[in-house]
Every structure is written in C-alpha cells, then in structure tokens.
Write a protein that holds these residues in place. Structure first.
Motif, short mmCIF file in Angstrom:
data_model
loop_
_atom_site.label_atom_id
_atom_site.label_comp_id
_atom_site.label_asym_id
_atom_site.label_seq_id
_atom_site.Cartn_x
_atom_site.Cartn_y
_atom_site.Cartn_z
N PRO A 243 0.81 -1.23 0.00
CA PRO A 243 0.00 0.00 0.00
C PRO A 243 0.84 1.27 0.00
O PRO A 243 0.44 2.27 -0.61
CB PRO A 243 -0.82 -0.13 1.29
N LEU A 244 2.01 1.23 0.66
CA LEU A 244 2.85 2.42 0.66
C LEU A 244 3.34 2.74 -0.74
O LEU A 244 3.45 3.92 -1.14
CB LEU A 244 4.04 2.22 1.61
N THR A 245 3.67 1.71 -1.49
CA THR A 245 4.10 1.93 -2.87
C THR A 245 3.00 2.57 -3.71
O THR A 245 3.24 3.50 -4.51
CB THR A 245 4.54 0.60 -3.51
N SER A 246 1.77 2.10 -3.53
CA SER A 246 0.64 2.68 -4.27
C SER A 246 0.43 4.13 -3.88
O SER A 246 0.24 5.01 -4.74
CB SER A 246 -0.63 1.87 -4.01
N ILE A 247 0.43 4.39 -2.57
CA ILE A 247 0.23 5.77 -2.10
C ILE A 247 1.33 6.68 -2.63
O ILE A 247 1.07 7.80 -3.11
CB ILE A 247 0.16 5.80 -0.57
N LYS A 248 2.58 6.19 -2.54
CA LYS A 248 3.70 7.01 -3.03
C LYS A 248 3.59 7.26 -4.53
O LYS A 248 3.86 8.38 -5.02
CB LYS A 248 5.01 6.29 -2.71
N GLY A 249 3.17 6.25 -5.27
CA GLY A 249 3.06 6.42 -6.72
C GLY A 249 2.02 7.46 -7.09
O GLY A 249 2.28 8.34 -7.95
#
Length: 522
Positions: A243-249
């Motif tokens: 989820p952090l990767t999605s939010i960061k993206g």
C-alpha cells in the motif's frame, strides 16, 4: 591398610604367645635353677648340666638376705653380658626388680633382651632371679615379619591388579558414554548415549538421553521460532510496502502534474484512501497481536455468545444478501470474556467465509454446550504454538474452574482445505492460495487473531475439512460461564452477596462451569 592391620595383629599375637611361654618356663624352672645355682657355688662346678634345661644364654643370680650373691650362666655358648638385676657392691647386693612379676630388660648397646623373673625362696632365705634371653622369640618374629612382608606385597599387588581390571570393566559403559558425549559436543546433536550396563548406569544414561532430547526439542523450537520471526518480519515488510508503494506512486503523479484534475485526481485520492485504510487495518491487526503477545489483561465480563453471533450473522447477511446463512444456537450461552474481542473472533470467521468461498456456498453458524472433556470433531486440527506465539491465558480466567464449554462453529460448503493447509491455517500471514489478489485476500492475519483471542480466553481454536471441494468448518471452544442462581449454598456468591475477591470487579455474581454439585465451594 587391611593387610597392615592383619600383619600387626599376627605379629602382636605371636609375640604375646611366645613371651607368655617364656614366662611359664621362668615360673616352672626358677626353683630348680636356684638349687642348681647353689649346688654349683658349693661344689665349685662351672657347668650346669643337671636339673634344668634352659635356653642358651640364660643367667641366674641368687641374692641372700645378708647381701651376698651367687651369679652363674646356665650355658657357656653365649658370651652376652648378664642383665642388671641388682644394686650395690659385691657382698652387699639388693634386688633391683619387682618380685613375682616377669619383666623384659634390654641391653642398650647390644640390643639383646632378657625376660627376667625374681622369686623369694624362704628355704634358702634368698631371692632367685632367673633371666632367659628372648633371642629365639626375636628370631621367630623376624622370620614371620619377613614372610608377611612378601605375602602382603603379593596380596596388595594382586588386589590392585584385580581391582583395576574390575573397575575398568565396571566403568566401560561410562567410558562409552564419554566417547559418545564427545561426539555430541562435536556437533552430532542427534546422537544418544548407550544405556547398556548395570541398572545405575542405565538409569544415568536414560536421564542423559531425556535431557538431550529436551535440549534438542528446545533447540528445534528456538530455530523454528527464529524462522517464524524472520518470516513474520518479511511478511510485515511486504504487506506494508504494497500500500505504501501505491500511495507514493499516486502522490508522485499528482506532484508531477501527470493527473487530470477533473478525472484522474479523484480516482487517485480514492485509491490513496483505500490503500491507507487497508494499511491502517493491517497495522491495527498487528498491534492487536502484539498486545496479545504482551499478555495484556482483557476487559472481562459475562458475555452471551449467542447474541454476539446472532448480530454478526445479521451483519454478514446484510453484506451478502444472496448467501444463505443458517444460525442455530441456544437461548443463551454465557462465557467470561471481552465482548469486543469475541465479536472480532466471530466477525473474522464470517469474513474468512466471504473471502474464500463463492456466494453460492451456504454457511451454518452453530452454538452448542458440550462437556468439558469434549474433543473437536475427528480429523480436526487445533491451532499449534498458540502459547508461545500469542501469550498465555488471561490470569483471571486461568484461576477459575469450569465444567462445560461453549462451542461455536462456522461451517461452509466452499472449496475446503487439504492436510498441509489445515496445519498452517492459523499461522500469521499464511494464505492457502499464495497467488490470490491481496485486494481480495487480505494479509492472512484474521485466523491468527481468532486463535490468539480464543487462547487468551482460555479456549482453543480448531479447523476441520474433509478435503478439497468438500467444505470446511472452523470452531472455537470457550469455558462456559454459569451465573449464580441465588440459591443459598455455603461459600457461593448470590444476588445479594458480594462476589469473591477475584471477581469483585464485575457487576454481577458469576461462576465458571455448569457445576451440578452445589455442595462444592465456588
């Protein structure tokens, strides 16, 4: 030491015997020796071959009351000086030894010894002193001592050799154990010591083998715990990274101006909110497991499991109205527990059904009262390692007694589980289908929480399945709580009587178990 004691006793006994025999000869021969000594002085004979037969070197001295004396040697073959038995000058001699008691006199310079006896002779008005040399006694004792020396040395050597051989044979099992222990120390942890030998050695070997098995088991558990810990950390990192990767993206796309404010931005915000909510739920589950590991106390109170399950079933039916859910339960099924946590258990079990079964699969939620010693259905697998993974049972519940338990089961007609999946289904982050989408499948913590919360309430979680395609059944067993009916019984709390000290924090009297014997104290 034993040989020396025997030698000393033998020499002492023989010496006493030989000296006693000399004393007997002194006593029997002293009158005749006095007569023969007097005869030699009167007739001037210097050779005594008459009435007495004394050993070589024997001396005699006859001292009259007027101080004169007659001294003679009963054999001329020994040239040793006579012992000093009188005092005074010649013609004025006096007896210098006790009369009537044999004594031993040793000549200091020569080492020669005499056995001497003094006796009164009233007929002659004199005292006769007879001295017999102890050379024969000494010679006999020397020969005995020499013989005993060689015999004792032989006996000691023989006993030492026999003892060394017997000890080596007796300790051979211990020597084998020592060699095997070296092998274990060198790294062969599966080796065990040989238990062949006498009973004591076998008992020692059995104790050592038991200790080694427990150490091996502890080591294996430690290795398994470390492996689980590493896997747990890896799974947590992976689950949080997604989820952090999605939010960061999405955030980077927004900052770079790559999103259309009218169409893309609302969608990006929706996805960020969805991933953040998913991450928050994951963190909440992890925090709850951490609290379970720390053995934090539960907010205990009497809870009607039937009401909780009924409410959870109604919520599940609202989420999936097309799914058929049957609910079977008694009017009340009281347990002592934390209402919020128990609600979470039932909710997770129903959520697990929604996640892993199609909407066409039917579900049966059942609550029943079973005996305390009732076991899960045949083939069911109980959650393993809960005690070391999720902490121990709540202290208050652990102190109580109970006679029955409440069993809640959630059974479905879904795809079912196979043997390997049954063994691991309660593990943290375990997914029976590793390839499924995380957006649909979750993080694999739901059933871990079920096992943890159930264990904290003094119960056990289990799962049963007849195989793939034949459905599955999840269940929990909790100690049953029986509210006090107010009957007057010694030592039991009633509606008007304060509860015991261990239960005083609760608003109503209660007791664990369906106890039928009212004579027992709660």
């Amino acid at each position: 030491m034993g040989t020396l004691a025997i030698d000393f006793t033998t020499v002492t006994a023989l010496r006493s015997f030989l000296v006693a025999r000399v004393d007997s000869q002194l006593t029997s021969d002293i009158p005749l020796a006095a007569r023969e000594l007097l005869h030699s002085s009167v007739y001037g004979s210097s050779s005594f071959a008459g009435l007495v037969s004394l050993p070589q070197g024997s001396y005699g001295e006859l001292i009259f009351s007027n101080g004169t004396s007659v001294i003679g040697q009963f054999s001329n073959s020994v040239a040793e000086p006579p012992p000093d038995v009188a005092t005074g000058k010649a013609g004025d001699q006096r007896v210098d030894i006790p009369v009537g008691h044999p004594i031993t006199i040793e000549l200091p310079k020569s080492g020669y010894a005499y056995r001497v006896l003094a006796a009164r002779d009233p007929a002659l008005d004199a005292t006769m002193i007879l001295s017999i040399p102890l050379s024969s006694v000494t010679s006999t004792l020397h020969r005995l001592e020499l013989a005993e020396l060689f015999v004792s040395l032989g006996v000691v050597l023989a006993l030492g050799l026999a003892g060394a051989i017997s000890i080596r044979i007796g300790l051979s099992p211990l020597e084998r154990m020592r060699v095997q222990a070296r092998g274990i120390t060198a790294g062969d942890s599966m080796a065990r010591v040989d238990d062949d030998g006498p009973q004591e050695i076998a008992s020692l070997a059995g104790t050592l083998n038991t200790m080694l098995e427990r150490l091996q088991e502890a080591y294996n558990n430690s290795q398994s715990s470390q492996t689980r810990l590493r896997q747990f950390i890896a799974d947590v990192s992976h689950e949080l990274r997604t989820p952090l990767t999605s939010i960061k993206g999405y955030a980077e796309l927004y900052l770079d101006g790559a999103l259309d404010p009218t169409t893309d931005t609302p969608l990006a915000m929706e996805r960020i909110q969805s991933e953040a909510s998913r991450m928050a739920a994951l963190i909440e589950d992890l925090l709850l497991l951490a609290r379970m590991d720390e053995n934090r106390p539960l907010s205990l109170a009497p809870v009607d499991l039937s009401k909780l399950a009924k409410a959870a079933v109604m919520d599940a039916a609202a989420v999936e109205p097309e799914r058929k859910i049957d609910f079977i339960a008694p009017p009340d099924a009281l347990v002592l527990g934390d209402e919020h946590r128990l609600t979470q258990v039932i909710t997770n079990l129903l959520s697990n059904v929604r996640t892993h079964t199609p909407p066409t699969a039917t579900v049966v939620v059942r609550i029943e009262i079973v005996p305390k010693d009732a076991t899960p259905p045949p083939g069911a697998r109980t959650a393993k390692g809960v005690s070391d993974l999720f902490g121990s049972t709540d202290e208050t519940i652990a102190l109580l007694e109970w006679d029955a338990k409440v069993r809640l089961t959630v059974c479905d007609t879904g795809p079912g589980l196979e043997g390997a999946q049954l063994d691991r289904v309660f593990e943290r982050f375990y997914r029976s289908d590793e390839s499924r989408s995380r957006s649909r499948g979750g993080a694999g913590l739901g059933l871990s929480l079920v096992a943890a919360i159930t264990h904290a309430h003094g119960g056990a979680a289990w799962v049963a399945s007849a195989g793939l395609g034949r459905g599955s059944c999840f269940g929990i067993d909790l100690p049953m709580l029986e509210m006090d009916t107010g009957e007057d019984s010694p030592g039991q709390p009633t509606a008007t009587t304060p509860a015991p000290a261990s239960t005083s924090r609760f608003s109503a009297p209660w007791r664990i178990g369906a106890r039928r014997d009212r004579s027992k104290s709660d």
